[in-house]
Design a protein around this motif. Structure first.
Motif, PDB file in Angstrom:
ATOM      1  N   ALA A   1       0.903  -1.472   0.173  1.00 42.81           N
ATOM      2  CA  ALA A   1      -0.066   0.100  -0.361  1.00 42.81           C
ATOM      3  C   ALA A   1       1.204   1.350  -0.462  1.00 42.81           C
ATOM      4  CB  ALA A   1      -1.032   0.045   0.517  1.00 42.81           C
ATOM      5  N   TYR A   2       1.799   1.191   1.062  1.00 47.75           N
ATOM      6  CA  TYR A   2       3.391   2.878   0.865  1.00 47.75           C
ATOM      7  C   TYR A   2       3.638   2.942  -0.309  1.00 47.75           C
ATOM      8  CZ  TYR A   2       1.500   3.025   5.772  1.00 47.75           C
ATOM      9  OH  TYR A   2       1.109   3.586   6.983  1.00 47.75           O
ATOM     10  N   GLY A   3       3.643   1.471  -1.352  1.00 51.80           N
ATOM     11  CA  GLY A   3       4.659   1.323  -2.332  1.00 51.80           C
ATOM     12  C   GLY A   3       3.490   2.107  -3.759  1.00 51.80           C
ATOM     13  N   LEU A   4       2.560   1.953  -3.331  1.00 54.25           N
ATOM     14  CA  LEU A   4       1.541   2.027  -4.026  1.00 54.25           C
ATOM     15  C   LEU A   4       1.697   3.596  -4.174  1.00 54.25           C
ATOM     16  CD1 LEU A   4      -0.466   2.649  -6.503  1.00 54.25           C
ATOM     17  CD2 LEU A   4      -2.142   1.623  -4.782  1.00 54.25           C
ATOM     18  N   LEU A   5       1.525   3.937  -2.039  1.00 52.02           N
ATOM     19  CA  LEU A   5       0.854   5.496  -2.212  1.00 52.02           C
ATOM     20  C   LEU A   5       2.358   6.748  -2.733  1.00 52.02           C
ATOM     21  CD1 LEU A   5       0.347   7.337  -0.484  1.00 52.02           C
ATOM     22  CD2 LEU A   5       1.355   6.683   1.348  1.00 52.02           C
ATOM     23  N   SER A   6       3.852   5.631  -2.600  1.00 59.57           N
ATOM     24  CA  SER A   6       4.682   6.765  -3.355  1.00 59.57           C
ATOM     25  C   SER A   6       4.542   6.974  -4.810  1.00 59.57           C
ATOM     26  CB  SER A   6       6.639   5.915  -2.754  1.00 59.57           C
ATOM     27  OG  SER A   6       6.277   6.183  -1.347  1.00 59.57           O
TER      28      SER A   6
ATOM     29  N   ILE B   1      10.367  -2.184  -3.183  1.00 57.07           N
ATOM     30  CA  ILE B   1       9.905  -3.048  -4.872  1.00 57.07           C
ATOM     31  C   ILE B   1       8.891  -2.990  -5.466  1.00 57.07           C
ATOM     32  CG2 ILE B   1       9.491  -6.086  -6.020  1.00 57.07           C
ATOM     33  CD1 ILE B   1      11.613  -6.320  -3.713  1.00 57.07           C
ATOM     34  N   VAL B   2       7.908  -2.601  -4.657  1.00 60.40           N
ATOM     35  CA  VAL B   2       6.167  -2.168  -5.634  1.00 60.40           C
ATOM     36  C   VAL B   2       6.796  -0.792  -6.368  1.00 60.40           C
ATOM     37  CG1 VAL B   2       4.095  -1.318  -5.083  1.00 60.40           C
ATOM     38  CG2 VAL B   2       5.443  -3.479  -3.984  1.00 60.40           C
ATOM     39  N   ALA B   3       7.219   0.269  -5.505  1.00 57.85           N
ATOM     40  CA  ALA B   3       7.572   1.367  -5.975  1.00 57.85           C
ATOM     41  C   ALA B   3       8.648   1.239  -7.215  1.00 57.85           C
ATOM     42  CB  ALA B   3       8.383   2.391  -4.753  1.00 57.85           C
ATOM     43  N   VAL B   4       9.279   0.538  -7.206  1.00 58.39           N
ATOM     44  CA  VAL B   4      10.810   0.520  -8.433  1.00 58.39           C
ATOM     45  C   VAL B   4       9.802  -0.129  -9.441  1.00 58.39           C
ATOM     46  CG1 VAL B   4      12.410  -0.905  -8.983  1.00 58.39           C
ATOM     47  CG2 VAL B   4      12.658   0.347  -7.671  1.00 58.39           C
ATOM     48  N   VAL B   5       8.484  -1.008  -9.558  1.00 61.54           N
ATOM     49  CA  VAL B   5       7.925  -2.234 -10.512  1.00 61.54           C
ATOM     50  C   VAL B   5       7.117  -1.059 -11.032  1.00 61.54           C
ATOM     51  CG1 VAL B   5       6.568  -3.540 -11.369  1.00 61.54           C
ATOM     52  CG2 VAL B   5       8.524  -4.169  -9.893  1.00 61.54           C
ATOM     53  N   LEU B   6       5.897  -0.143 -10.325  1.00 61.23           N
ATOM     54  CA  LEU B   6       5.600   0.908 -11.125  1.00 61.23           C
ATOM     55  C   LEU B   6       6.301   2.593 -11.722  1.00 61.23           C
ATOM     56  CD1 LEU B   6       3.167   1.038  -8.131  1.00 61.23           C
ATOM     57  CD2 LEU B   6       2.458   0.079  -9.911  1.00 61.23           C
ATOM     58  N   GLY B   7       7.076   2.179 -11.317  1.00 62.31           N
ATOM     59  CA  GLY B   7       8.309   3.135 -11.541  1.00 62.31           C
ATOM     60  C   GLY B   7       8.812   3.068 -13.042  1.00 62.31           C
ATOM     61  N   ALA B   8       9.078   2.471 -12.905  1.00 60.77           N
ATOM     62  CA  ALA B   8       9.139   1.296 -14.489  1.00 60.77           C
ATOM     63  C   ALA B   8       8.687   0.941 -14.966  1.00 60.77           C
ATOM     64  CB  ALA B   8      10.531  -0.312 -14.208  1.00 60.77           C
ATOM     65  N   VAL B   9       7.080   0.493 -14.368  1.00 59.98           N
ATOM     66  CA  VAL B   9       5.990   0.629 -15.521  1.00 59.98           C
ATOM     67  C   VAL B   9       5.454   2.018 -16.078  1.00 59.98           C
ATOM     68  CG1 VAL B   9       3.792  -0.725 -16.146  1.00 59.98           C
ATOM     69  CG2 VAL B   9       5.347  -1.393 -14.885  1.00 59.98           C
ATOM     70  N   LEU B  10       5.158   2.588 -15.106  1.00 65.48           N
ATOM     71  CA  LEU B  10       4.203   4.310 -15.269  1.00 65.48           C
ATOM     72  C   LEU B  10       5.095   5.145 -15.650  1.00 65.48           C
ATOM     73  CD1 LEU B  10       1.552   3.826 -12.224  1.00 65.48           C
ATOM     74  CD2 LEU B  10       1.192   3.899 -14.633  1.00 65.48           C
ATOM     75  N   LEU B  11       6.310   5.215 -15.065  1.00 65.68           N
ATOM     76  CA  LEU B  11       6.555   6.360 -15.757  1.00 65.68           C
ATOM     77  C   LEU B  11       8.398   6.063 -16.560  1.00 65.68           C
ATOM     78  CD1 LEU B  11       6.650   7.772 -11.625  1.00 65.68           C
ATOM     79  CD2 LEU B  11       5.543   8.777 -13.605  1.00 65.68           C
ATOM     80  N   GLY B  12       8.151   5.288 -17.078  1.00 67.79           N
ATOM     81  CA  GLY B  12       9.087   4.691 -17.685  1.00 67.79           C
ATOM     82  C   GLY B  12      10.995   4.883 -17.159  1.00 67.79           C
ATOM     83  N   GLU B  13      10.707   4.464 -15.783  1.00 64.04           N
ATOM     84  CA  GLU B  13      12.106   5.154 -14.650  1.00 64.04           C
ATOM     85  C   GLU B  13      13.227   3.551 -15.314  1.00 64.04           C
ATOM     86  OE1 GLU B  13      10.761   7.409 -11.293  1.00 64.04           O
ATOM     87  OE2 GLU B  13      11.415   5.787 -10.453  1.00 64.04           O
ATOM     88  N   GLY B  14      13.152   2.504 -15.848  1.00 64.93           N
ATOM     89  CA  GLY B  14      13.685   1.643 -16.447  1.00 64.93           C
ATOM     90  C   GLY B  14      13.683   1.592 -17.923  1.00 64.93           C
ATOM     91  N   SER B  15      13.466   2.626 -18.294  1.00 61.51           N
ATOM     92  CA  SER B  15      13.316   2.000 -19.674  1.00 61.51           C
ATOM     93  C   SER B  15      14.680   1.833 -20.762  1.00 61.51           C
ATOM     94  CB  SER B  15      12.643   3.606 -20.180  1.00 61.51           C
ATOM     95  OG  SER B  15      13.726   4.861 -20.042  1.00 61.51           O
ATOM     96  N   THR B  16      16.326   2.729 -19.395  1.00 57.87           N
ATOM     97  CA  THR B  16      17.368   2.435 -20.113  1.00 57.87           C
ATOM     98  C   THR B  16      18.050   1.773 -19.316  1.00 57.87           C
ATOM     99  OG1 THR B  16      18.269   4.753 -19.474  1.00 57.87           O
ATOM    100  CG2 THR B  16      17.017   4.890 -21.734  1.00 57.87           C
ATOM    101  N   THR B  17      17.498   0.871 -18.079  1.00 56.01           N
ATOM    102  CA  THR B  17      17.976  -0.177 -17.802  1.00 56.01           C
ATOM    103  C   THR B  17      18.917  -0.685 -18.554  1.00 56.01           C
ATOM    104  OG1 THR B  17      16.822   1.086 -15.513  1.00 56.01           O
ATOM    105  CG2 THR B  17      18.349  -0.732 -16.040  1.00 56.01           C
ATOM    106  N   PRO B  18      20.263  -1.118 -18.285  1.00 58.16           N
ATOM    107  CA  PRO B  18      20.224  -2.854 -19.468  1.00 58.16           C
ATOM    108  C   PRO B  18      19.667  -3.837 -18.555  1.00 58.16           C
ATOM    109  CG  PRO B  18      22.209  -1.301 -18.081  1.00 58.16           C
ATOM    110  CD  PRO B  18      21.059  -0.192 -17.994  1.00 58.16           C
ATOM    111  N   VAL B  19      19.746  -5.095 -18.692  1.00 55.00           N
ATOM    112  CA  VAL B  19      19.400  -6.005 -18.411  1.00 55.00           C
ATOM    113  C   VAL B  19      20.175  -7.426 -17.515  1.00 55.00           C
ATOM    114  CG1 VAL B  19      18.925  -8.719 -18.726  1.00 55.00           C
ATOM    115  CG2 VAL B  19      18.363  -7.186 -21.318  1.00 55.00           C
ATOM    116  N   GLY B  20      21.630  -6.603 -17.522  1.00 52.67           N
ATOM    117  CA  GLY B  20      22.569  -6.689 -16.591  1.00 52.67           C
ATOM    118  C   GLY B  20      22.285  -6.105 -14.980  1.00 52.67           C
TER     119      GLY B  20
END
Length: 316
Positions: free
Chosen positions: A192-197, A257-276
């Motif tokens: 819930a707090y990850g979603l809040l963030s 973990i929830v915040a990072v996943v949401l950040g990557a999915v919604l905000l594109g924060e991981g769009s240039t992050t390499p697979v490694g």
């Protein structure tokens, strides 16, 4: 701005650690209004008092305690400080820094009980801190962000809230006991707090693009308030079910973990992050999760509960 955001998050971590110890003490020492017993006594059905579910009257008695109110005040300060940090830096950088609340909570609880933490507790805390520290370093080079659509935000929010409800029901079920109950409830709070963030970060991005009164911003604000209210209610049950270190450890692992996943999915924060880098992030998350499980297993409260159950089984 990133350095300032990290500094603010460190302040928030201190607030959350102290708040967790204060509120845990209030929750576990408040006499149940309907029962003439306290935590540590053996009640009906040979179940340790304080491990039954919180009733409305019991919760109302708890929130009137001075220690609980002090903890709530510190938690509110930590939330505001963390919210400001989220306006200054990406989710991937801000959220995992709160892991420092884990060793702080361990030290504070040990000082309050006047006992040294066991080796298992220290190992669990070290793995949790180390795993999330690697997570922070690997996330420091976060990519640029963009404002997501209202549909994407709503879909992601509903998925996370479904996870919160599932974990909450698992933790509040009558057959749920001990550390597993605490882990389920604390994980629900963390989700819930990850979603809040994430919603705070989305609202900040949308406000800059479309204005503070846009439907997306207002929707994020409503969702953030709902996530906060649900998390604040469930965290009292988590404190009631287990030690503050376990609750804090779950919050500092599942929340980022929830915040990072949401950040990557919604905000594109991981769009240039390499697979490694994603592999490293995954390994760090798994390490931190293992640390939480070790901490939950070796914590003195969990050890005492197992010893009490064994004694009751022998007596039966």
């Amino acid at each position: 701005m990133t350095i300032l955001a990290i500094g603010l998050t460190l302040v928030g971590a201190v607030c959350f650690a102290v708040a967790s110890v204060l509120q845990h003490h209030a929750v576990t020492t408040t006499e149940h209004p309907d029962e003439a017993r306290r935590v540590g006594d053996v009640g009906r059905n040979d179940e340790p008092a304080g491990r039954h579910q919180l009733s409305g009257r019991h919760l109302l008695a708890i929130v009137r305690r001075r220690r609980w109110l002090q903890g709530a005040g510190l938690a509110a300060i930590g939330s505001v400080v963390n919210g400001v940090a989220l306006l200054l830096a990406p989710l991937r950088v801000v959220q995992p820094v709160g892991v420092l609340a884990v060793p702080l909570a361990v030290l504070l609880s040990a000082a309050k009980a006047r006992r040294r933490p066991s080796g298992g507790v220290l190992i669990g805390a070290a793995l949790t801190v180390g795993g999330v520290a690697v997570f922070v370093v690997a996330s420091a080079g976060s990519a640029t962000t963009h404002t997501p659509s209202a549909t994407a935000t709503l879909t992601a929010g509903l998925i996370v809230m479904a996870l919160v409800v599932l974990l909450g029901f698992a933790g509040l079920a009558r057959h749920s006991r001990g550390s597993l109950r605490c882990l389920a409830l604390a994980s629900a709070v963390a989700a819930a707090y990850g979603l809040l963030s994430a919603l705070i970060r989305v609202a900040a991005q949308a406000a800059a693009d479309t204005g503070i009164l846009s439907p997306l911003v207002l929707g994020c604000a409503a969702g953030a308030l709902a996530a906060f209210a649900i998390g604040a209610w469930l965290v009292q049950h988590a404190y009631h079910a287990g030690a503050p270190e376990i609750v804090i450890a779950c919050l500092t692992v599942v929340d980022p973990i929830v915040a990072v996943v949401l950040g990557a999915v919604l905000l594109g924060e991981g769009s240039t992050t390499p697979v490694g880098a994603w592999v490293l992030l995954g390994a760090a998350a798994v390490t931190a999760a293992i640390g939480v499980l070790i901490l939950a297993h070796h914590h003195p409260d969990a050890v005492a509960a197992r010893a009490e159950r064994d004694a009751l089984m022998i007596a039966a």
